[in-house]
Design an enzyme around this catalytic site. Structure first.
Site, PDB file in Angstrom:
ATOM      1  N   ARG A  62       0.857  -1.185   0.000  1.00 33.61           N
ATOM      2  CA  ARG A  62       0.000   0.000   0.000  1.00 33.61           C
ATOM      3  C   ARG A  62       0.884   1.222   0.000  1.00 33.61           C
ATOM      4  O   ARG A  62       1.839   1.289   0.768  1.00 33.61           O
ATOM      5  CB  ARG A  62      -0.949   0.038   1.198  1.00 33.61           C
ATOM      6  CG  ARG A  62      -2.023   1.108   1.047  1.00 33.61           C
ATOM      7  CD  ARG A  62      -3.026   1.128   2.175  1.00 33.61           C
ATOM      8  NE  ARG A  62      -3.907  -0.025   2.195  1.00 33.61           N
ATOM      9  CZ  ARG A  62      -4.956  -0.165   3.007  1.00 33.61           C
ATOM     10  NH1 ARG A  62      -5.250   0.792   3.867  1.00 33.61           N
ATOM     11  NH2 ARG A  62      -5.713  -1.247   2.969  1.00 33.61           N
ATOM     12  N   SER A 158      -8.418   0.911   0.324  1.00 35.52           N
ATOM     13  CA  SER A 158      -9.473   1.043   1.322  1.00 35.52           C
ATOM     14  C   SER A 158      -9.866   2.513   1.512  1.00 35.52           C
ATOM     15  O   SER A 158     -10.327   3.146   0.584  1.00 35.52           O
ATOM     16  CB  SER A 158      -9.016   0.408   2.639  1.00 35.52           C
ATOM     17  OG  SER A 158     -10.085   0.273   3.528  1.00 35.52           O
ATOM     18  N   ASP A 315     -16.936   2.258   3.864  1.00 35.68           N
ATOM     19  CA  ASP A 315     -15.758   2.942   3.335  1.00 35.68           C
ATOM     20  C   ASP A 315     -15.655   2.618   1.841  1.00 35.68           C
ATOM     21  O   ASP A 315     -16.461   1.843   1.315  1.00 35.68           O
ATOM     22  CB  ASP A 315     -14.504   2.558   4.125  1.00 35.68           C
ATOM     23  CG  ASP A 315     -14.146   1.088   4.016  1.00 35.68           C
ATOM     24  OD1 ASP A 315     -15.006   0.290   3.591  1.00 35.68           O
ATOM     25  OD2 ASP A 315     -13.012   0.719   4.365  1.00 35.68           O
ATOM     26  N   ASP A 317     -14.034   0.727  -0.192  1.00 39.82           N
ATOM     27  CA  ASP A 317     -13.996  -0.644  -0.724  1.00 39.82           C
ATOM     28  C   ASP A 317     -14.998  -1.546  -0.013  1.00 39.82           C
ATOM     29  O   ASP A 317     -15.001  -2.770  -0.200  1.00 39.82           O
ATOM     30  CB  ASP A 317     -12.579  -1.236  -0.658  1.00 39.82           C
ATOM     31  CG  ASP A 317     -12.095  -1.463   0.762  1.00 39.82           C
ATOM     32  OD1 ASP A 317     -12.473  -0.665   1.656  1.00 39.82           O
ATOM     33  OD2 ASP A 317     -11.342  -2.428   1.002  1.00 39.82           O
ATOM     34  N   LYS A 430     -13.258  -8.833   7.282  1.00 41.32           N
ATOM     35  CA  LYS A 430     -14.313  -7.855   7.570  1.00 41.32           C
ATOM     36  C   LYS A 430     -15.137  -7.603   6.312  1.00 41.32           C
ATOM     37  O   LYS A 430     -14.615  -7.620   5.208  1.00 41.32           O
ATOM     38  CB  LYS A 430     -13.722  -6.571   8.123  1.00 41.32           C
ATOM     39  CG  LYS A 430     -12.683  -5.891   7.273  1.00 41.32           C
ATOM     40  CD  LYS A 430     -12.071  -4.733   8.028  1.00 41.32           C
ATOM     41  CE  LYS A 430     -10.951  -4.066   7.252  1.00 41.32           C
ATOM     42  NZ  LYS A 430      -9.735  -4.923   7.165  1.00 41.32           N
TER      43      LYS A 430
END
Length: 607
Positions: A62, A158, A315, A317, A430
């Site tokens: 990331r 994200s 959020d 994504d 999640k």
């Protein structure tokens, strides 16, 4: 590489790395950007871009998008894909049959990065399930299990700022990768840096018989799984509640529409300005519903206009979920991740009890991360299910769930305080879509018995004890300062391995200490911690005699020292204002005495 300039920075190693990158890169815009930096003579920036490298960790990659080896760009994505492919071919000979599944969010370059990744696998005769449109991150771990894939890759950053992107990897068990896979993938990346010509051939992906779009299959199957947890179809159909939903300029809207349809709920009110994917995130400073009211201003405005009393927010994504409800006084209350965790844990247990009244509760498990509320521990003592905590992050909860399921256990729920929830175990990560639909159904049911979500939360705290949290962070850009802060805590008053014994001159005593950097835990035999330790990150937990649990830790992705403090009271203690006052007093003391923000020149959040 363009030959119209020569590179001479005065550093031959740097010149070599810049030349190499320019020679391998095929993105003309990125090349132009590099030449601008060279012509400006910014050696420091060039060194940061070309002598450092984005390292593949358990969260994959990331970082900021841009040229060089330390940023996200076509060449770095290809090198990553080549390394991952090589590693999978080495350890999974049946990979050709299993294939990989690849998804992407609505950020700049996400689709292109996904297509480049797909091209590499197809060039190696590996089946690729590449989504034809943006999808929620949870569809990747879900798809890995549905198609029995060797791995899954999601291109997403994200809720990071708009200039970032990421490359997230799931293993064949449907959970995020953990060590040693991350280190082995990094090793294979470094051994396969030169891009193959075939790695650039995006157009060949869609022509290949090895390509398949999994979207329709996954939609049908996933929403069938969501229907399995519909307990009161008539309640859903007839609820008087109105829900407002925001996708936060991300991928969630179409999928939440499908989820509401699947469980027979009336359509929600969409926040129109944030409904469609937009990589610029124009209406929010940070596209992160965890930021609270600042991120939910438009949602609150929309809800008020439509007399809606509940807001659901994903959020970008769609793997996290935030929720707000209108109170009796007309104010909006935004639930913390810990509060939503308590509500969803109760709901998942309620579903289980109704669906399986004779089931053995000894086989039932719930999980949360070490920095999350201890409410599940309190509930488990009274209700009889098993509770376990893991290290921070769903990679740990997902992989622990895999182990428990293999041993015949039933994992009902897992959560972390950063608004991440796993309701059931059909997605081992999640999932903001499934969590959102669970909250909507729970709210609809509670309304029929005269309770709001807020009322139910109070009821849970009255039953299991108030669990009041205060979490925040300080910013520190100097790694040596951060190290010194934590080393001082380990050698308090200059004595080796002597941690603080109290705060406020002995007013509140510390009864246990767990240090997951060194592996120390004074509540365990031989003072050895059970949870995995990591010398590369700082994390110490202090438990006080009055039930306060305080964890100080560093962030893996940002220059922050985070603190998580929760006062876990017994059900006998019902004076909430008094408990809040004690919590505030203790947290102020912990910050002042342990972090010493003035002395260490720490920067407070939001400045």
């Amino acid at each position: 590489m363009s030959s119209k300039h020569s590179i001479n920075t005065g550093n031959t190693i740097l010149d070599k790395k810049i030349n190499e990158w320019l020679q391998w890169n095929q993105d003309s815009i990125a090349e132009k950007e590099v030449w601008n930096i060279i012509n400006n003579g910014d050696i420091k920036l060039l060194s940061n871009l070309f002598l450092k490298r984005l390292e593949f960790g358990t969260a994959g990659l990331r970082g900021r998008m841009g040229p060089g080896y330390s940023q996200m760009n076509d060449l770095v994505i290809i090198q990553t894909g080549q390394g991952l492919t090589k590693y999978l071919l080495n350890i999974m000979p049946n990979l050709l049959q299993q294939g990989v599944i690849i998804g992407y969010d609505g950020r700049h370059n996400s689709k292109r990065f996904a297509e480049l990744t797909a091209a590499i696998f197809i060039a190696n005769n590996i089946r690729v399930y590449l989504f034809s449109k943006v999808c929620p991150t949870p569809f990747i771990p879900y798809g890995v299990l549905q198609y029995k894939c060797a791995a899954g890759i999601m291109i997403t950053a994200s809720h990071n700022p708009k200039d970032d992107n990421g490359y997230k990897v799931y293993w064949e068990n449907g959970a995020q990768i953990i060590s040693p896979h991350d280190k082995e993938i990094q090793k294979n990346i470094l051994e396969n840096l030169k891009p193959s010509e075939s790695s650039w051939h995006i157009s060949k992906v869609y022509e290949s018989p090895l390509y398949k779009d999994p979207l329709n299959d996954i939609m049908l199957s996933y929403f069938d799984n969501i229907k399995d947890n519909v307990l009161y179809p008539e309640v859903n159909k007839n609820t008087i509640l109105k829900f407002t939903y925001t996708a936060m300029h991300g991928v969630g809207n179409d999928y939440m529409v499908a989820a509401f349809n699947a469980v027979n709920l009336k359509p929600f009110i969409a926040v129109e300005e944030q409904k469609l994917p937009d990589p610029e995130f124009p209406t929010v400073k940070f596209p992160n519903p965890e930021e609270g009211k600042s991120a939910l201003d438009l949602s609150i405005k929309t809800a008020n206009q439509h007399s809606s009393s509940i807001i659901l927010a994903n959020d970008p994504d769609a793997d996290r979920l935030a929720c707000a409800t209108k109170t009796k006084t007309g104010e909006w209350y935004i639930f913390t991740g810990n509060e939503l965790g308590a509500l969803l844990a109760w709901w998942m247990l309620h579903i289980h009890k109704v669906q399986y009244p004779d089931a053995n509760i000894d086989n039932v498990y719930m999980l949360s991360s070490t920095v999350s509320s201890k409410i599940l521990a309190s509930m488990s003592k009274k209700e009889g299910f098993n509770f376990e905590e893991t290290l921070t992050g769903f990679k740990w909860m997902g992989n622990r769930t895999v182990e428990l399921i293999k041993n015949g256990k039933d994992v009902l729920f897992a959560f972390e305080e950063a608004i991440g929830f796993m309701c059931g175990s059909f997605v081992l990560d999640k999932d903001g879509i499934n969590a959102g639909i669970c909250v909507a159904q729970m709210a609809s049911y509670l309304e029929t018995v005269g309770l709001s979500l807020y009322d139910k939360l109070e009821e849970l705290y009255n039953t299991y004890g108030w669990h009041i949290s205060l979490n925040s962070y300080w910013i520190c850009h100097k790694s040596e300062t951060i190290k010194a802060i934590f080393e001082r805590l380990r050698n308090f008053n200059g004595n080796e391995n002597t941690y603080p014994a109290s705060i406020l001159d002995g007013k509140y005593s510390i009864i246990s200490i767990r240090d997951l950097t060194t592996g120390y835990d004074n509540t365990k035999p031989e003072n050895k911690a059970i949870l995995p330790t990591s010398k590369s990150s700082q994390m110490i937990t202090f438990t006080f005699d009055n039930g306060l649990v305080a964890t100080l830790r560093t962030s893996g992705t940002e220059p922050k020292i985070k603190y998580y403090c929760e006062l876990c009271a017994s059900p006998k203690e019902q004076d909430v204002n008094k408990l809040k006052s004690i919590l505030n007093e203790m947290v102020s003391a912990i910050v002042a005495e342990f972090l010493q923000p003035d002395f260490n020149k720490l920067i407070p959040r939001d400045t």
